[in-house]
Design a protein around this motif. Structure first.
Motif, PDB file in Angstrom:
ATOM      1  N   ARG A   1       0.816  -1.215   0.000  1.00 12.83           N
ATOM      2  CA  ARG A   1       0.000   0.000   0.000  1.00 12.83           C
ATOM      3  C   ARG A   1       0.847   1.261   0.000  1.00 12.83           C
ATOM      4  N   GLY A   2       2.171   1.084  -0.014  1.00 16.15           N
ATOM      5  CA  GLY A   2       3.049   2.236   0.012  1.00 16.15           C
ATOM      6  C   GLY A   2       3.266   2.744   1.422  1.00 16.15           C
ATOM      7  N   TYR A   3       3.893   3.896   1.496  1.00 20.81           N
ATOM      8  CA  TYR A   3       4.270   4.465   2.789  1.00 20.81           C
ATOM      9  C   TYR A   3       3.100   5.184   3.437  1.00 20.81           C
ATOM     10  N   SER A   4       3.127   5.167   4.764  1.00 23.63           N
ATOM     11  CA  SER A   4       2.317   6.119   5.507  1.00 23.63           C
ATOM     12  C   SER A   4       3.273   7.200   6.021  1.00 23.63           C
ATOM     13  N   ASP A   5       2.716   8.279   6.511  1.00 23.28           N
ATOM     14  CA  ASP A   5       3.567   9.355   7.039  1.00 23.28           C
ATOM     15  C   ASP A   5       4.403   8.878   8.221  1.00 23.28           C
ATOM     16  N   ASN A   6       3.926   7.814   8.896  1.00 21.32           N
ATOM     17  CA  ASN A   6       4.611   7.332  10.095  1.00 21.32           C
ATOM     18  C   ASN A   6       5.717   6.321   9.809  1.00 21.32           C
ATOM     19  N   THR A   7       5.887   5.911   8.545  1.00 19.62           N
ATOM     20  CA  THR A   7       6.835   4.828   8.254  1.00 19.62           C
ATOM     21  C   THR A   7       8.252   5.120   8.757  1.00 19.62           C
TER      22      THR A   7
ATOM     23  N   LYS B   1      11.641   3.150  15.524  1.00 21.13           N
ATOM     24  CA  LYS B   1      11.250   2.349  16.688  1.00 21.13           C
ATOM     25  C   LYS B   1      11.715   0.905  16.539  1.00 21.13           C
ATOM     26  N   MET B   2      11.613   0.379  15.326  1.00 16.99           N
ATOM     27  CA  MET B   2      12.091  -0.980  15.081  1.00 16.99           C
ATOM     28  C   MET B   2      13.599  -1.069  15.320  1.00 16.99           C
ATOM     29  N   ALA B   3      14.319  -0.042  14.859  1.00 18.59           N
ATOM     30  CA  ALA B   3      15.768  -0.018  15.061  1.00 18.59           C
ATOM     31  C   ALA B   3      16.108   0.098  16.546  1.00 18.59           C
ATOM     32  N   ASP B   4      15.310   0.857  17.292  1.00 17.36           N
ATOM     33  CA  ASP B   4      15.556   1.013  18.727  1.00 17.36           C
ATOM     34  C   ASP B   4      15.552  -0.331  19.441  1.00 17.36           C
ATOM     35  N   ARG B   5      14.684  -1.249  18.999  1.00 17.47           N
ATOM     36  CA  ARG B   5      14.582  -2.550  19.662  1.00 17.47           C
ATOM     37  C   ARG B   5      15.774  -3.452  19.342  1.00 17.47           C
ATOM     38  N   LEU B   6      16.610  -3.035  18.399  1.00 21.81           N
ATOM     39  CA  LEU B   6      17.803  -3.804  18.029  1.00 21.81           C
ATOM     40  C   LEU B   6      19.090  -3.099  18.432  1.00 21.81           C
TER      41      LEU B   6
ATOM     42  N   GLY C   1      21.589   2.576  10.064  1.00 22.44           N
ATOM     43  CA  GLY C   1      21.350   3.087   8.719  1.00 22.44           C
ATOM     44  C   GLY C   1      19.988   2.658   8.229  1.00 22.44           C
ATOM     45  N   PHE C   2      19.422   3.446   7.300  1.00 25.63           N
ATOM     46  CA  PHE C   2      18.094   3.166   6.764  1.00 25.63           C
ATOM     47  C   PHE C   2      18.105   3.332   5.248  1.00 25.63           C
ATOM     48  N   HIS C   3      17.266   2.553   4.599  1.00 27.53           N
ATOM     49  CA  HIS C   3      16.980   2.774   3.181  1.00 27.53           C
ATOM     50  C   HIS C   3      15.470   2.902   3.047  1.00 27.53           C
ATOM     51  N   PHE C   4      15.028   4.105   2.655  1.00 29.80           N
ATOM     52  CA  PHE C   4      13.599   4.347   2.466  1.00 29.80           C
ATOM     53  C   PHE C   4      13.320   4.484   0.975  1.00 29.80           C
ATOM     54  N   ASP C   5      12.393   3.684   0.486  1.00 29.08           N
ATOM     55  CA  ASP C   5      12.030   3.682  -0.935  1.00 29.08           C
ATOM     56  C   ASP C   5      10.509   3.824  -1.038  1.00 29.08           C
ATOM     57  N   PRO C   6      10.006   5.061  -0.997  1.00 32.41           N
ATOM     58  CA  PRO C   6       8.557   5.270  -1.025  1.00 32.41           C
ATOM     59  C   PRO C   6       7.881   4.701  -2.265  1.00 32.41           C
ATOM     60  N   ASP C   7       8.591   4.690  -3.409  1.00 30.27           N
ATOM     61  CA  ASP C   7       7.985   4.182  -4.646  1.00 30.27           C
ATOM     62  C   ASP C   7       7.615   2.709  -4.518  1.00 30.27           C
ATOM     63  N   HIS C   8       8.418   1.957  -3.778  1.00 31.40           N
ATOM     64  CA  HIS C   8       8.143   0.530  -3.602  1.00 31.40           C
ATOM     65  C   HIS C   8       7.514   0.210  -2.249  1.00 31.40           C
ATOM     66  N   GLY C   9       7.361   1.219  -1.390  1.00 34.19           N
ATOM     67  CA  GLY C   9       6.812   0.969  -0.059  1.00 34.19           C
ATOM     68  C   GLY C   9       7.766   0.187   0.821  1.00 34.19           C
TER      69      GLY C   9
ATOM     70  N   LEU D   1       7.655  -6.516  16.221  1.00 33.82           N
ATOM     71  CA  LEU D   1       6.500  -6.220  17.063  1.00 33.82           C
ATOM     72  C   LEU D   1       6.431  -4.755  17.464  1.00 33.82           C
ATOM     73  N   ALA D   2       7.505  -4.010  17.202  1.00 33.88           N
ATOM     74  CA  ALA D   2       7.464  -2.564  17.438  1.00 33.88           C
ATOM     75  C   ALA D   2       6.566  -1.861  16.426  1.00 33.88           C
ATOM     76  N   HIS D   3       6.230  -2.556  15.348  1.00 29.95           N
ATOM     77  CA  HIS D   3       5.336  -1.994  14.322  1.00 29.95           C
ATOM     78  C   HIS D   3       3.910  -2.460  14.601  1.00 29.95           C
ATOM     79  N   PRO D   4       2.932  -1.564  14.622  1.00 30.24           N
ATOM     80  CA  PRO D   4       1.555  -1.940  14.982  1.00 30.24           C
ATOM     81  C   PRO D   4       0.878  -2.889  14.002  1.00 30.24           C
ATOM     82  N   ASP D   5       1.415  -3.033  12.791  1.00 32.50           N
ATOM     83  CA  ASP D   5       0.794  -3.921  11.808  1.00 32.50           C
ATOM     84  C   ASP D   5       1.246  -5.369  11.936  1.00 32.50           C
ATOM     85  N   VAL D   6       2.140  -5.668  12.884  1.00 36.47           N
ATOM     86  CA  VAL D   6       2.549  -7.055  13.130  1.00 36.47           C
ATOM     87  C   VAL D   6       1.766  -7.565  14.333  1.00 36.47           C
TER      88      VAL D   6
END
Length: 642
Positions: A11-17, A23-28, A37-45, A168-173
């Motif tokens: 469904r692509g990105y939400s503003d909160n992605t 938050k996911m990185a914080d748990r690691l 480091g992060f790779h954000f690719d809004p075109d592919h979600g 599990l830090a992400h609400p959709d899991v």
């Protein structure tokens, strides 16, 4: 060594992605405190996450790593050995490298070989590659599952992570707990791939997942690229004893040499077993300088091996550091932290002790240790393996060694050795017998069942966890094999990854940002070991005979002649201080309120069992009750701690 995670949403990105990715990185953080480091690719979600523990290329190993020409992105956890040789070969083929990291070879090998690229990789690893042009995500886990990797495919996207807590830090899991998994954890043995959560799975060792976008969802293909394949009985390598011994020595030297390579100092874990002692001796010889050796000492002489480890350290000229673990250290918050980091229950507090050791190792300035895990699995080291040899191999059946072994290991009755014989038709069908290693856990299950609530039993229905474990094994890898090969294979596919490498390995080491490197689990060593005839692995009742002979020149005589002794922490019932400490955990996590809210146990039956345990002086039965209490406390704690 690092942590990875990510999400891919149709469904692509939400503003909160980006915020949720943080938050996911914080748990690691514990897996990678040196950077993220992060790779954000809004075109592919797509979002790919990496937390870094710097070991190689300290100032030039940031991830994600990109191959922009090919449209590839990589995040990796672990180590790829022999990478310098592979980089040289790839350069001759015209590939250019943009980093000094060992991880970048995975991208170039994938470009060159496609999905067969994993056959070129040597090491302990779990990684993700996104192929933008194919719209595919590839998740790969090493051959034995040394490094963890989990995934979830749901209506809101595909998620992955080195640990479930990051996902599990992400609400959709979803956090829906699986009652079958709870039962498996109460009896210790998990079905490969199963986790506590219904909709989260582990990538299987020696497998890759190929995730392809299909409209508004994802197609997931599971592909096995390696297995612990033993030859058919009678088809093992035909060599002289001396040739087998030299081959083992040569492969171990090569493996240890690779694992000594780092841009930070490398130490060794040292117990009183021949595996860690062999590694220390060889590491000292290879480095030609003193090696730092870390040893755990328990406050119970029956379980403590520190004096033997000290003899080995003196012989190798090592700088030994002994961590003395007391009764109260193994429970309380330390127990809870070990549960939180392991993300599963454990039958013995050895995992707590190892977590305390990893903290101590980091506190004195080390990031990497070489360890001895895998030797017992590959060279027939466990008493349970020998028990099956004595029972089912006619060449061993007539010896009195089985009864002698049982007497010498009586202290482990009720834990790793069954106090009575038990069988199951599913294992009889799949293996031709019920292996001795699972019988203690079958007896544990029989003692767990009466404690379960009617509601929980209704949720389980007619589920048979022993059959599920047996039928998870690939029968084609068992048919026609020698009995020793069968038991080693069945253990490797279940207990090695689910126990030894989990709460006995990566998860409690990386709790304190410590990378552990098990030299025996180099797949070149493993493939050699599996071709060695059973009577060379276990000779005249002497386990790991070929390893003993290969390492004879570096081992003290007392250790060379010593029988395998299970390395575990003293159970709670063996000491009044430990009993007092576990009582505090019982009060906290097995209270009436907790039992009612989780619904796993019948409170009256659990209370009666605990009172019986407190009054009993039967070592084997109390050891089994210790196991059940450890699991029950951890099951209640886990959902709140992860």
């Amino acid at each position: 060594m690092c942590g990875i995670a990510g999400l891919w949403s149709p469904r692509g990105y939400s503003d909160n992605t980006p915020k949720l990715a943080e938050k996911m990185a914080d748990r690691l953080y514990h897996r990678g405190p040196d950077g993220r480091g992060f790779h954000f690719d809004p075109d592919h979600g797509l979002a790919m996450i990496h937390t870094r523990l710097s070991i190689i290329g300290l100032n030039a190993g940031d991830q994600p790593i990109f191959d922009k020409d090919a449209g590839l992105v990589l995040t990796a956890n672990g180590e790829f050995y022999d990478y310098k040789r592979l980089r040289g070969l790839l350069r001759t083929d015209g590939f250019e490298f943009t980093t000094k990291s060992d991880s970048e070879i995975a991208l170039k090998l994938y470009r060159k070989h496609g999905f067969d690229f994993v056959e070129q990789l040597r090491g302990e690893f779990a990684f993700a590659i996104f192929d933008e042009k194919k719209e595919q995500l590839i998740l790969v886990r090493d051959r034995f599952g040394i490094r963890p990797l989990f995934w979830h495919n749901g209506p809101n996207g595909f998620f992955w992570g080195s640990e479930m807590k990051a996902m599990l830090a992400h609400p959709d899991v979803p956090r829906e707990v699986c009652p079958k998994a709870q039962l498996h954890q109460m009896m210790q043995v998990m079905v490969p791939g199963m986790t506590l959560y219904k909709d989260i799975q582990a990538v299987l060792p020696g497998h890759m997942l190929i995730v392809t976008r299909k409209g508004d969802g994802f197609e997931v293909e599971q592909k096995r690229y390696w297995d612990a394949e033993f030859p058919l009985d009678g088809h093992h390598d035909v060599r002289s004893d001396d040739e087998h011994i030299e081959a083992v020595r040569e492969k171990l030297v090569e493996s240890i040499t690779f694992r000594l390579e780092a841009d930070v100092p490398v130490a060794c874990y040292l117990s009183g077993g021949i595996d860690s002692c062999s590694i220390l001796g060889m590491a000292a010889a290879i480095q030609q300088s003193p090696v730092k050796a870390f040893t755990i000492s328990f406050d119970d002489d029956r379980y403590d091996e520190a004096h033997i480890a000290t003899e080995m350290a003196e012989k190798a000229g090592a700088d030994q550091d002994i961590l003395r673990v007391k009764a109260e250290d193994l429970y309380g918050k330390n127990f809870e932290d070990a549960v939180m980091f392991s993300e599963r229950t454990f039958y013995n507090t050895l995992g707590v002790a190892k977590m305390l050791m990893s903290k101590h190792v980091r506190d004195v300035g080390y990031k990497v240790v070489i360890t001895g895990e895998g030797s017992d699995e590959l060279f027939g080291g466990y008493a349970q393996f020998k028990a099956d040899l004595f029972l089912h191999d006619p060449d061993y059946a007539a010896t009195p060694a089985a009864e002698e072994m049982r007497k010498r290991n009586a202290i482990f009755s009720g834990s790793v050795l069954a106090e009575e014989t038990i069988s199951h038709p599913a294992f009889e069908e799949v293996m031709g017998f019920t292996p001795s290693w699972i019988q203690p856990w079958m007896l544990t299950l029989e003692r767990v069942k009466p404690l379960l609530s009617d509601e929980f039993k209704a949720r389980l229905g007619d589920y048979d966890p022993i059959a599920a474990i047996a039928y998870s094994l690939d029968k084609s890898m068992l048919d026609g094999r020698h009995v020793l090969d069968k038991v080693q294979y069945s253990w490797i596919k279940t207990m090695l990854e689910g126990q030894i490498l989990n709460w006995g390995g990566d998860r409690v080491d990386m709790a304190n940002s410590l990378e552990s490197r098990p030299a025996f689990l180099d797949h070149h060593v493993a493939e050699l070991a599996m071709r060695i005839p059973p009577h060379v692995r276990v000779r005249d009742g002497v386990e790991k005979w070929v390893v003993r002979e290969a390492m004879k020149h570096v081992l003290p005589e007392v250790l060379y002649k010593r029988e395998k002794f299970a390395f575990m922490a003293p159970p709670a019932h063996t000491d009044v201080k430990k009993a007092a400490e576990i009582d505090k955990l019982i009060e906290k996590w097995l209270s009436s309120e907790k039992i009612a809210s989780h619904g796993i146990f019948d409170e009256a039956k659990m209370r009666a069992s605990i009172e019986e345990y407190r009054k009993s002086d039967d070592h084997a039965q109390n050891t089994r009750k210790d196991i059940i209490l450890n699991h029950a406390i951890a099951l209640h704690a886990m959902e709140e701690l992860i």
